[in-house]
Scaffold this active site. Structure first.
Site, PDB file in Angstrom:
ATOM      1  NE  ARG A  38       3.559  38.754 -15.701  1.00 15.54           N
ATOM      2  CZ  ARG A  38       4.545  38.328 -14.911  1.00 15.54           C
ATOM      3  NH1 ARG A  38       5.656  37.859 -15.475  1.00 15.54           N
ATOM      4  NH2 ARG A  38       4.434  38.377 -13.591  1.00 15.54           N
ATOM      5  CE1 TYR A  74      -6.523  34.416 -12.356  1.00 10.72           C
ATOM      6  CE2 TYR A  74      -8.550  35.470 -11.630  1.00 10.72           C
ATOM      7  CZ  TYR A  74      -7.666  35.127 -12.642  1.00 10.72           C
ATOM      8  OH  TYR A  74      -7.942  35.489 -13.937  1.00 10.72           O
ATOM      9  N   GLY A  91     -20.045  38.497 -17.021  1.00 13.91           N
ATOM     10  CA  GLY A  91     -18.896  39.401 -16.937  1.00 13.91           C
ATOM     11  C   GLY A  91     -18.673  40.150 -18.228  1.00 13.91           C
ATOM     12  N   GLY A 106     -16.893  43.901 -18.717  1.00 17.75           N
ATOM     13  CA  GLY A 106     -15.496  44.160 -18.348  1.00 17.75           C
ATOM     14  C   GLY A 106     -14.592  44.266 -19.558  1.00 17.75           C
ATOM     15  N   PRO A 114      -6.487  32.737 -21.672  1.00 23.28           N
ATOM     16  CG  PRO A 114      -8.150  34.353 -21.639  1.00 23.28           C
ATOM     17  CD  PRO A 114      -7.759  33.056 -21.015  1.00 23.28           C
ATOM     18  CB  THR A 115      -1.291  35.606 -22.427  1.00 25.00           C
ATOM     19  OG1 THR A 115      -0.138  36.014 -21.693  1.00 25.00           O
ATOM     20  CG2 THR A 115      -1.568  36.635 -23.520  1.00 25.00           C
ATOM     21  CG  ASN A 116      -0.476  39.052 -18.189  1.00 25.87           C
ATOM     22  OD1 ASN A 116      -0.266  37.829 -18.193  1.00 25.87           O
ATOM     23  ND2 ASN A 116      -0.214  39.815 -17.152  1.00 25.87           N
ATOM     24  CB  VAL A 117      -6.459  40.722 -21.424  1.00 23.27           C
ATOM     25  CG1 VAL A 117      -7.287  41.295 -22.575  1.00 23.27           C
ATOM     26  CG2 VAL A 117      -6.587  39.213 -21.380  1.00 23.27           C
TER      27      VAL A 117
HETATM   28  P1  NAP Z   1     -12.995  42.837 -15.474  1.00 23.76           P
HETATM   29  O1  NAP Z   1     -12.774  43.931 -16.430  1.00 23.76           O
HETATM   30  O2  NAP Z   1     -12.779  43.060 -14.025  1.00 23.76           O
HETATM   31  O3  NAP Z   1     -14.481  42.285 -15.693  1.00 23.76           O
HETATM   32  C1  NAP Z   1     -14.982  41.338 -14.805  1.00 23.76           C
HETATM   33  C2  NAP Z   1     -16.425  41.138 -15.155  1.00 23.76           C
HETATM   34  O4  NAP Z   1     -16.969  40.181 -14.241  1.00 23.76           O
HETATM   35  C3  NAP Z   1     -17.240  42.407 -15.032  1.00 23.76           C
HETATM   36  O5  NAP Z   1     -18.247  42.454 -16.014  1.00 23.76           O
HETATM   37  C4  NAP Z   1     -17.859  42.248 -13.649  1.00 23.76           C
HETATM   38  O6  NAP Z   1     -19.088  42.928 -13.514  1.00 23.76           O
HETATM   39  C5  NAP Z   1     -18.093  40.758 -13.611  1.00 23.76           C
HETATM   40  N1  NAP Z   1     -18.205  40.275 -12.236  1.00 23.76           N
HETATM   41  C6  NAP Z   1     -17.277  40.371 -11.255  1.00 23.76           C
HETATM   42  N2  NAP Z   1     -17.770  39.817 -10.123  1.00 23.76           N
HETATM   43  C7  NAP Z   1     -19.034  39.372 -10.408  1.00 23.76           C
HETATM   44  C8  NAP Z   1     -20.049  38.734  -9.671  1.00 23.76           C
HETATM   45  N3  NAP Z   1     -19.882  38.433  -8.384  1.00 23.76           N
HETATM   46  N4  NAP Z   1     -21.214  38.447 -10.296  1.00 23.76           N
HETATM   47  C9  NAP Z   1     -21.400  38.758 -11.597  1.00 23.76           C
HETATM   48  N5  NAP Z   1     -20.465  39.358 -12.365  1.00 23.76           N
HETATM   49  C10 NAP Z   1     -19.304  39.662 -11.767  1.00 23.76           C
HETATM   50  O7  NAP Z   1     -12.109  41.581 -15.841  1.00 23.76           O
HETATM   51  P2  NAP Z   1     -11.644  40.990 -17.244  1.00 23.76           P
HETATM   52  O8  NAP Z   1     -10.191  41.260 -17.376  1.00 23.76           O
HETATM   53  O9  NAP Z   1     -12.605  41.406 -18.315  1.00 23.76           O
HETATM   54  O10 NAP Z   1     -11.811  39.429 -16.949  1.00 23.76           O
HETATM   55  C11 NAP Z   1     -12.757  38.655 -17.632  1.00 23.76           C
HETATM   56  C12 NAP Z   1     -12.257  37.232 -17.568  1.00 23.76           C
HETATM   57  O11 NAP Z   1     -10.967  37.143 -18.190  1.00 23.76           O
HETATM   58  C13 NAP Z   1     -12.068  36.737 -16.133  1.00 23.76           C
HETATM   59  O12 NAP Z   1     -12.554  35.409 -16.016  1.00 23.76           O
HETATM   60  C14 NAP Z   1     -10.555  36.767 -15.937  1.00 23.76           C
HETATM   61  O13 NAP Z   1     -10.139  35.798 -14.993  1.00 23.76           O
HETATM   62  C15 NAP Z   1     -10.077  36.447 -17.319  1.00 23.76           C
HETATM   63  N6  NAP Z   1      -8.701  36.862 -17.627  1.00 23.76           N
HETATM   64  C16 NAP Z   1      -8.344  38.184 -17.555  1.00 23.76           C
HETATM   65  C17 NAP Z   1      -7.021  38.542 -17.843  1.00 23.76           C
HETATM   66  C18 NAP Z   1      -6.563  39.974 -17.799  1.00 23.76           C
HETATM   67  O14 NAP Z   1      -5.352  40.204 -17.953  1.00 23.76           O
HETATM   68  N7  NAP Z   1      -7.442  40.935 -17.618  1.00 23.76           N
HETATM   69  C19 NAP Z   1      -6.093  37.564 -18.202  1.00 23.76           C
HETATM   70  C20 NAP Z   1      -6.514  36.230 -18.269  1.00 23.76           C
HETATM   71  C21 NAP Z   1      -7.832  35.899 -17.977  1.00 23.76           C
HETATM   72  P3  NAP Z   1     -19.088  44.411 -12.859  1.00 23.76           P
HETATM   73  O15 NAP Z   1     -18.275  45.256 -13.774  1.00 23.76           O
HETATM   74  O16 NAP Z   1     -20.523  44.768 -12.794  1.00 23.76           O
HETATM   75  O17 NAP Z   1     -18.448  44.249 -11.509  1.00 23.76           O
HETATM   76  O1  GFB Z   2      -0.558  42.306 -14.619  1.00 29.19           O
HETATM   77  P1  GFB Z   2       0.148  41.973 -13.369  1.00 29.19           P
HETATM   78  O2  GFB Z   2      -0.260  42.689 -12.133  1.00 29.19           O
HETATM   79  O3  GFB Z   2      -0.015  40.465 -12.986  1.00 29.19           O
HETATM   80  O4  GFB Z   2       1.727  42.191 -13.656  1.00 29.19           O
HETATM   81  P2  GFB Z   2       0.781  39.133 -13.324  1.00 29.19           P
HETATM   82  C1  GFB Z   2       2.578  42.189 -12.575  1.00 29.19           C
HETATM   83  C2  GFB Z   2       4.003  42.539 -13.043  1.00 29.19           C
HETATM   84  O5  GFB Z   2       4.045  43.947 -13.377  1.00 29.19           O
HETATM   85  C3  GFB Z   2       4.957  42.326 -11.883  1.00 29.19           C
HETATM   86  C4  GFB Z   2       4.890  44.616 -12.440  1.00 29.19           C
HETATM   87  O6  GFB Z   2       6.226  42.017 -12.385  1.00 29.19           O
HETATM   88  C5  GFB Z   2       4.940  43.692 -11.223  1.00 29.19           C
HETATM   89  O7  GFB Z   2       6.135  43.941 -10.468  1.00 29.19           O
HETATM   90  N1  GFB Z   2       4.330  45.941 -12.109  1.00 29.19           N
HETATM   91  C6  GFB Z   2       5.021  47.096 -12.112  1.00 29.19           C
HETATM   92  C7  GFB Z   2       3.064  46.195 -11.725  1.00 29.19           C
HETATM   93  N2  GFB Z   2       4.237  48.124 -11.716  1.00 29.19           N
HETATM   94  C8  GFB Z   2       3.001  47.571 -11.465  1.00 29.19           C
HETATM   95  C9  GFB Z   2       1.772  48.137 -11.028  1.00 29.19           C
HETATM   96  O8  GFB Z   2       1.642  49.325 -10.746  1.00 29.19           O
HETATM   97  N3  GFB Z   2       0.737  47.285 -10.902  1.00 29.19           N
HETATM   98  C10 GFB Z   2       0.837  45.946 -11.183  1.00 29.19           C
HETATM   99  N4  GFB Z   2      -0.262  45.167 -11.065  1.00 29.19           N
HETATM  100  N5  GFB Z   2       2.005  45.359 -11.583  1.00 29.19           N
HETATM  101  C11 GFB Z   2      -1.625  38.281 -13.074  1.00 29.19           C
HETATM  102  C12 GFB Z   2      -2.455  37.546 -12.065  1.00 29.19           C
HETATM  103  O9  GFB Z   2      -0.267  38.058 -12.787  1.00 29.19           O
HETATM  104  O10 GFB Z   2      -1.848  37.799 -14.370  1.00 29.19           O
HETATM  105  C13 GFB Z   2      -3.900  37.736 -12.397  1.00 29.19           C
HETATM  106  O11 GFB Z   2      -2.175  38.049 -10.768  1.00 29.19           O
HETATM  107  C14 GFB Z   2      -4.196  37.562 -13.855  1.00 29.19           C
HETATM  108  O12 GFB Z   2      -4.636  36.837 -11.632  1.00 29.19           O
HETATM  109  C15 GFB Z   2      -3.151  38.145 -14.765  1.00 29.19           C
HETATM  110  O13 GFB Z   2      -4.366  36.221 -14.144  1.00 29.19           O
HETATM  111  C16 GFB Z   2      -3.332  37.697 -16.175  1.00 29.19           C
HETATM  112  O14 GFB Z   2       0.956  38.975 -14.773  1.00 29.19           O
HETATM  113  O15 GFB Z   2       1.974  39.056 -12.445  1.00 29.19           O
END
Ligand code: NAP
Ligand code: GFB
Length: 321
Positions: A215, A143, A8, A11, A170-173
């Site tokens: 958040r 999830y 991954g 991403g 990680p927290t929200n990224v």
């Molecule tokens: P992302 O931008 O969607 O990247 C996801 C990555 O996983 C991409 O490189 C994607 O490849 C790859 N992937 C998805 N499905 C796959 C599959 N079936 N086989 C192989 N590779 C696959 O997400 P991200 O935010 O970087 O997330 C990376 C990690 O951080 C995840 O484990 C996620 O749960 C964790 N995380 C994210 C957040 C957040 O707020 N974003 C918060 C906490 C934890 P392609 O681009 O080629 O599809």
């Molecule tokens: O980042 P987010 O979608 O996920 O944030 P969580 C959701 C919060 O943002 C809610 C508000 O309070 C939504 O009501 N919000 C407002 C929006 N406008 C929007 C919008 O246009 N899109 C989205 N997405 N939200 C995630 C998990 O929870 O936390 C994931 O669902 C991941 O799996 C991520 O782990 C870190 O913070 O609620």
């Protein structure tokens, strides 16, 4: 030579790690070390839901270390809609990567959980001991359970085989190279995209929910450094929360106002309260991280958001929208 495979790796989070490896001084704490080879794999190289493709990827690169990020990822609305897909896809990916890492003798795996896996009803702040103390928030039931099983598997591998498998929480990224899909993205990229369109086309800038939930947000380029630290300096099976401090909690409304400022949007926005708020808050403590690292300088939120918005505007045509 060490070969570090980042599943991954293409991403949001993977690009944060790559940024550190490419910009930090070689040999420094967060920089590339002499003799290291870093592989940032995407799903086009191998669909990790498929065991044979997973094995072929490992045969190709023969990793000695793995940072396991690959996952089906999405924001609140996508998680609410596809609970079984989030459960099954992520369980398949996680089992294949850990199983193949074990079979091929990978020395260390750092996998990725998330603060949204925590129980919704638990004493705050969230710390590393509370992951399994109750059901996660229903919004990401699928999830969250898939991610919790990574921690369970890490302990089982350690117990039966002595494997050095651990995990980060990680927290929200947010940051450059995020997923900006209007329906499936996390809140910051979704609102950055909506604000961009409102400014460009004069369309209404609608924010989902009430704006009241809280958040903590970590910049992907800071998180990248923390993953490198965990890979190199942390060898315990218990997870580590990778987050800014509890005092950095901000409301969705405050995030929206910060996006309006960073985008220099002069219009109005409104809340669509027919859309869900999700978990009200998930305050995570980063005490364990800071004690282990001896401190860490996080990028100020407004500076990180400014860089992220600038990247999006400059790369709109190639961004994942
Ligand atoms: P992302 O931008 O969607 O990247 C996801 C990555 O996983 C991409 O490189 C994607 O490849 C790859 N992937 C998805 N499905 C796959 C599959 N079936 N086989 C192989 N590779 C696959 O997400 P991200 O935010 O970087 O997330 C990376 C990690 O951080 C995840 O484990 C996620 O749960 C964790 N995380 C994210 C957040 C957040 O707020 N974003 C918060 C906490 C934890 P392609 O681009 O080629 O599809
Ligand atoms: O980042 P987010 O979608 O996920 O944030 P969580 C959701 C919060 O943002 C809610 C508000 O309070 C939504 O009501 N919000 C407002 C929006 N406008 C929007 C919008 O246009 N899109 C989205 N997405 N939200 C995630 C998990 O929870 O936390 C994931 O669902 C991941 O799996 C991520 O782990 C870190 O913070 O609620």
């Amino acid at each position: 030579m060490s070969v570090i495979l980042v599943t991954g790796g293409t991403g949001l989070v993977g690009k944060g790690i790559q940024y550190a490896i490419e910009t930090e001084p070689e040999g420094s704490r967060f920089g590339k070390q002499p003799g290291e080879k870093w592989i940032f794999a995407s799903s086009s190289e191998a669909d990790l839901r498929d065991l044979e493709q997973t094995k072929k990827l490992f045969e190709k690169y023969k990793p000695t270390h793995v940072i396991h990020l690959a996952a089906l990822v999405g924001g609140l609305f996508k998680n609410m809609k596809y609970k079984m897909t989030f459960l099954r896809d992520n369980m398949l990916i996680n089992d294949n990567v850990l199983h193949t890492s074990h079979l091929t003798g990978v020395k260390k795996v750092v996998s990725c959980l998330s603060t949204c896996v925590y129980p919704d009803k638990v004493e705050y702040p969230l710390d590393e001991t509370k992951i399994h103390l109750g059901l996660p928030h229903d919004s990401n039931f699928g999830y969250a359970h898939a991610k919790r099983m990574v921690d369970v598997a890490n302990h089982a591998y350690k117990d039966q085989y002595g494997s050095n498998f651990t995990s980060a929480i990680p927290t929200n990224v947010f940051g450059p190279y995020d997923n900006y899909d209007l329906e499936g993205a996390h809140v910051i990229p979704a609102l950055v995209h909506r604000c961009y369109l409102a400014k460009k086309n004069g369309t209404p800038f609608i924010v989902g929910g009430t704006g009241k939930p809280l958040r903590q947000f970590i910049y992907s380029r800071d998180l990248g450094k923390l993953f490198i630290w965990q890979l190199r300096e942390y060898d315990d099976v218990e997870p580590v929360i990778l987050s800014v401090g509890e005092d950095e909690e901000i409301s969705i409304k405050e995030v929206t106002d910060a996006i309006v400022k960073a985008m220099d949007f002069k219009g109005e926005y409104s809340f669509d309260t027919t859309r869900a708020d999700g978990q009200f808050r998930k305050p995570a403590s980063n005490k364990k991280l800071l004690n282990l690292m001896g401190g860490f300088e996080f990028t100020p939120f407004d500076k990180a958001l400014d860089e992220s918005v600038k990247w999006f505007v400059q790369n709109y045509d190639s961004a994942r929208t």
